[in-house]
Write a protein that holds these residues in place. Structure first.
Motif: not given
Length: 310
Positions: A184-190
């Protein structure tokens, strides 16, 4: 015996030389002296000393190391290729002796990609435990490497069994499908997209973000998005660090990302649209695999709970 690339003189090999050559092989696999420290359990100074002794023994410069980075000389590439053949032959000899004696013994080289420990469907730890109980006299060499390294290692004999995403057909190898892994495609909280609703994550918006891919992936559109590659790493841990930095978006196995998602440090981006399946398979030599290799393959297959149909 081995022939020096710059001389017709044959050089006799003793146990010390074989140990030095294994150090050299590990350095090449890790792509440098510093990166090889953990695998070898040696300081960089000790590794440098070993390499100097090996180069003096072989009378050739094997590699260049310094500010320009690490790379093999032409002679180093020849010696590396010869080493792969040499150690592959040694492993096959040990396995053949064990087979002849009717016991599972010798050394077995197994390789897989990283991020397998969090896969609940694979149960690789249980499989290896079962294999050890069956073959306690087999020395298992377990390496984690990128898929292209595993494929090359199969062909050279450096690995007898590998577990990896399905590549193009490997000649003279037997492959058995085991399970599908969801990426899956993810990004960080920042990252700026962390709070953006899935409905607003259009292909153009995703394509405008800095993307962290894997070095072995083709730079083609994924899930219909032509991503902007601005970083690449061969390992999942490297990808995770890049995503947590808040600078990039990228794909990870869902089981590997779960812990960070639960901590609120990662978020899946439009998972209904931005995901794909990787088929994993177990691969070993088609012709005369050792009994130990066959036993490890059986253990992995028997303990995997998500084998694809067919």
């Amino acid at each position: 015996m081995i022939r020096s690339p710059r001389s017709s003189e044959r050089i006799s090999l003793g146990d010390v030389d074989l140990r030095l050559l294994r150090v050299f092989m590990t350095i090449v696999q890790c792509n440098g002296f510093s990166a090889a420290q953990a695998s070898l359990g040696m300081s960089q100074a000790t590794i440098s000393t070993h390499m100097r002794h090996l180069e003096e023994r072989l009378r050739v410069r094997l590699c260049e190391r310094g500010r320009a980075g690490f790379f093999l000389t032409d002679e180093g590439q020849q010696i590396h290729a010869a080493c792969r053949d040499l150690f592959g032959s040694i492993d096959r000899f040990r396995a053949a002796v064990g087979d002849t004696a009717g016991e599972l013994s010798g050394q077995l080289s197994f390789g897989t990609v990283d991020a397998m420990v969090t896969n609940p469907r694979l149960n690789l730890d249980r499989a290896i435990g079962a294999f050890h109980r069956l073959a306690p006299r087999v020395t298992l060499e377990f390496n984690v490497a990128a898929p292209q390294v595993l494929s090359q290692g199969l062909l050279s004999g450096a690995y007898q069994v590998v577990l990896m995403p399905a590549p193009e057909r490997v000649v003279n190898m037997r492959a058995q499908a085991l399970f599908h892994e969801t990426q899956k495609l993810y990004c960080g909280a920042r990252h700026p997209l962390f709070a953006v609703p899935d409905a607003a994550l259009k292909p153009a918006l995703l394509a405008a973000q800095a993307f962290a891919g894997r070095t072995y992936m083709q730079r083609v559109p994924i899930c219909g998005v032509d991503f902007d590659w601005q970083a690449a790493t061969p390992h999942m841990e490297g990808t995770l660090i890049l995503l947590l930095s808040g600078a990039y978006i990228g794909f990870l196995p869902d089981h590997y990302a779960t812990a960070e998602v639960d901590r609120g440090r990662l978020r899946a981006l439009a998972p209904d649209r931005m995901s794909f399946e990787d088929l994993f398979q177990i691969v070993h030599a088609r012709q005369s695999p050792s009994r130990a290799a066959q036993a490890l393959v059986r253990a992995i297959v028997e303990h995997c709970t998500a084998q694809p149909a067919g």
